[in-house]
Design an enzyme around this catalytic site. Structure first.
Site, PDB file in Angstrom:
ATOM      1  N   ASP A  35       0.870  -1.179   0.000  1.00 12.98           N
ATOM      2  CA  ASP A  35       0.000   0.000   0.000  1.00 12.98           C
ATOM      3  C   ASP A  35       0.905   1.227   0.000  1.00 12.98           C
ATOM      4  O   ASP A  35       1.590   1.510   0.994  1.00 12.98           O
ATOM      5  CB  ASP A  35      -0.881  -0.048   1.261  1.00 12.98           C
ATOM      6  CG  ASP A  35      -1.875   1.104   1.321  1.00 12.98           C
ATOM      7  OD1 ASP A  35      -1.649   2.129   0.653  1.00 12.98           O
ATOM      8  OD2 ASP A  35      -2.864   0.967   2.067  1.00 12.98           O
ATOM      9  N   HIS A  36       0.905   1.971  -1.104  1.00 13.53           N
ATOM     10  CA  HIS A  36       1.855   3.074  -1.245  1.00 13.53           C
ATOM     11  C   HIS A  36       1.521   4.245  -0.325  1.00 13.53           C
ATOM     12  O   HIS A  36       2.317   5.161  -0.168  1.00 13.53           O
ATOM     13  CB  HIS A  36       1.900   3.527  -2.712  1.00 13.53           C
ATOM     14  CG  HIS A  36       3.230   4.100  -3.121  1.00 13.53           C
ATOM     15  ND1 HIS A  36       4.163   4.550  -2.214  1.00 13.53           N
ATOM     16  CD2 HIS A  36       3.779   4.288  -4.340  1.00 13.53           C
ATOM     17  CE1 HIS A  36       5.223   5.001  -2.863  1.00 13.53           C
ATOM     18  NE2 HIS A  36       5.019   4.849  -4.154  1.00 13.53           N
ATOM     19  N   ARG A  37       0.330   4.213   0.307  1.00 16.66           N
ATOM     20  CA  ARG A  37       0.024   5.264   1.290  1.00 16.66           C
ATOM     21  C   ARG A  37       0.815   5.042   2.569  1.00 16.66           C
ATOM     22  O   ARG A  37       1.066   5.971   3.329  1.00 16.66           O
ATOM     23  CB  ARG A  37      -1.477   5.254   1.624  1.00 16.66           C
ATOM     24  CG  ARG A  37      -2.371   5.597   0.458  1.00 16.66           C
ATOM     25  CD  ARG A  37      -3.801   5.323   0.804  1.00 16.66           C
ATOM     26  NE  ARG A  37      -4.021   3.937   1.213  1.00 16.66           N
ATOM     27  CZ  ARG A  37      -5.177   3.439   1.617  1.00 16.66           C
ATOM     28  NH1 ARG A  37      -6.244   4.222   1.680  1.00 16.66           N
ATOM     29  NH2 ARG A  37      -5.296   2.166   1.953  1.00 16.66           N
TER      30      ARG A  37
END
Ligand code: CAO
Length: 418
Positions: free
Chosen positions: A390-392
């Site tokens: 999850d790039h967040r």
């Protein structure tokens, strides 16, 4: 106050005669309020509803769907309070009936009795007013709903099914055109099968996760030549005692070690988007392919378990999954998921994160390949790794470090002891 029964007749509907009844919206025993729709009529040009002239209880219904009626045809008998004044459609009191499941609330925009909706133009969305109103209330564009009624008319069940599909994640994302509705029969014979329930649930979750999480996948390759040699030797020894040593158990152990070293991968994004919730436990989900669809049982406290114990537990969980014996608790609480396609084959792939986890590791089939090492080509067993994150929560550099660490640990499992 004494009650009396009054007949409710089809009111003046202009020049229309022998009009089809397409919906009967009440049944004997139903309480109705003034102006509540009783039946829906549809002529060649328009649809309209016949509302209740007064509040009361429906006693007998004289019509059914498909009947043809004209002005003056009896619709039903209504039991009303004898002394009650004849209702004014706009000003009559509208008591909420005791059974909340039955009548729809009176609508402020109710057309006058026998008003034709859409007349004299074409019927919009080919649905009755009550169905269009239901669609409006649910925020559904009736033009997007496939109708299953006569002449392709959209009926209540179609709107409900449309909403259900949207809730299950099967609808299009906002702003995108609807998926094409293809009549496959035009091109050749087809067969239809119901989608297993597990697949329906998994599909909705996968779609939600795919749409909600910005996925990035980092690929890697671990040299598991030594690991396999160790596993074969130790596996033989364990076999004498009725045990086994599976590759999957090593992947679980290596994942736990990586989660301990990179705790962000063991985190969940708080729903308010301002905090990370960092787990201090290590429950690893393992994707299991079953005839009914994909399920993900969870190995609890994997950091406390040895390779032999993990091998046994993983085999048990996979067996229970295929026998549909898993309990919901056994599929909850995961921190990180492993998806192993190594028993099947194929190369790198891009797995979908199992929210609220931050990452998932896809493992593919290891292959013996020539690798240039120590000045010469050597046969080495290389394991494809695919880490979707999850790039967040995680930056690309951290994901690369995580994968490099996994490669190191799997290349030399003694590092798991450090
Ligand atoms: N490379 C080479 N060989 C591998 C391997 C790999 N990465 N992974 C497994 N193998 C070998 C095993 O060692 C085993 O051989 P041995 O008996 O000689 O040891 C053989 O392949 C069979 O493996 P398996 O897949 O049946 O068993 P497993 O313990 O490796 O995996 C499970 C169990 C439950 C993960 C697997 O059966 C399964 O269901 N996989 C599918 C998961 C899936 O569908 N993922 C996709 C989800 S979308 O993200």
């Amino acid at each position: 106050m004494p009650n009396e029964s009054i007949p409710v007749l089809v009111p003046d509907i202009g020049d229309f005669k022998n009009v089809d009844i397409i919906e009967v919206l009440v049944k004997p025993g139903d309480p109705v309020v003034p102006e509540q729709s009783l039946i829906t009529l549809e002529s060649e040009k328009a649809a309209m509803e016949v509302p209740a002239p007064r509040g009361g209880i429906v006693r007998e219904v004289a019509v059914k769907v498909g009947d043809k009626v004209s002005q003056g045809s009896p619709i039903l008998t209504l039991e009303v309070e004898a002394a009650a004044p004849v209702a004014d459609a706009q000003s009559a009191p509208r008591p909420r009936p005791p059974d909340a499941a039955i009548p729809e609330p009176p609508r402020p925009d109710a057309p006058p009795p026998a008003a034709l909706e859409g007349a004299p133009g074409p019927v919009h969305g080919h649905a009755s007013p009550s169905v269009r109103r239901l669609a409006r209330e649910l925020g559904v564009d009736v033009a997007q709903v496939a109708g299953s009624g006569p002449k392709g008319r959209v009926v209540t069940a179609d709107v409900q099914a449309h909403v259900k599909q949207a809730m299950a994640g099967g609808s299009r994302a906002a702003g995108l055109p609807p998926p094409a509705q293809v009549d496959f029969h035009r091109f050749g014979p087809v067969a239809e099968y119901p989608l297993p329930r597990i697949r329906q649930i998994a599909g909705a979750n996968l779609h939600r996760n795919w749409v909600n999480i910005p996925h990035v996948t980092q690929f890697g390759e671990a040299d598991i030549t030594e690991l396999e040699a160790f596993r074969r030797a130790e596996g033989e020894r364990l076999k004498q005692q009725g045990g086994r040593l599976s590759l999957l158990a090593f992947f679980v152990k290596a994942s736990v070690a990586a989660l301990q070293r990179f705790p962000d991968f063991n985190s969940a994004l708080h729903p308010d988007g301002t905090r990370l919730v960092q787990r201090r436990y290590y429950h690893i989900g393992v994707a299991v392919d079953t005839p009914g669809g994909l399920v993900v049982p969870v190995v609890r406290d994997a950091e406390r378990k040895g390779l032999a114990e993990l091998s046994r537990e993983l085999a048990d969980l996979a067996g229970q999954a295929r026998a549909r014996k898993l309990t919901p608790e056994q599929m909850q609480g995961g921190c990180f998921t492993l998806s192993s396609l190594g028993g099947i084959g194929g190369g790198h792939f891009t797995p979908i994160i199992n929210a609220p986890e931050a990452a998932i590791l896809g493992v593919s089939r290891a292959q013996l390949r020539p690798v240039y090492r120590d000045g010469e080509l050597q046969p080495r067993r290389l394991l494809p790794l695919s880490l979707a994150f999850d790039h967040r929560i995680i930056d690309g550099a951290a994901a690369a470090r995580f994968v490099v660490y996994l490669e190191e640990v799997l290349a030399d499992v003694r590092r798991l002891l450090l």
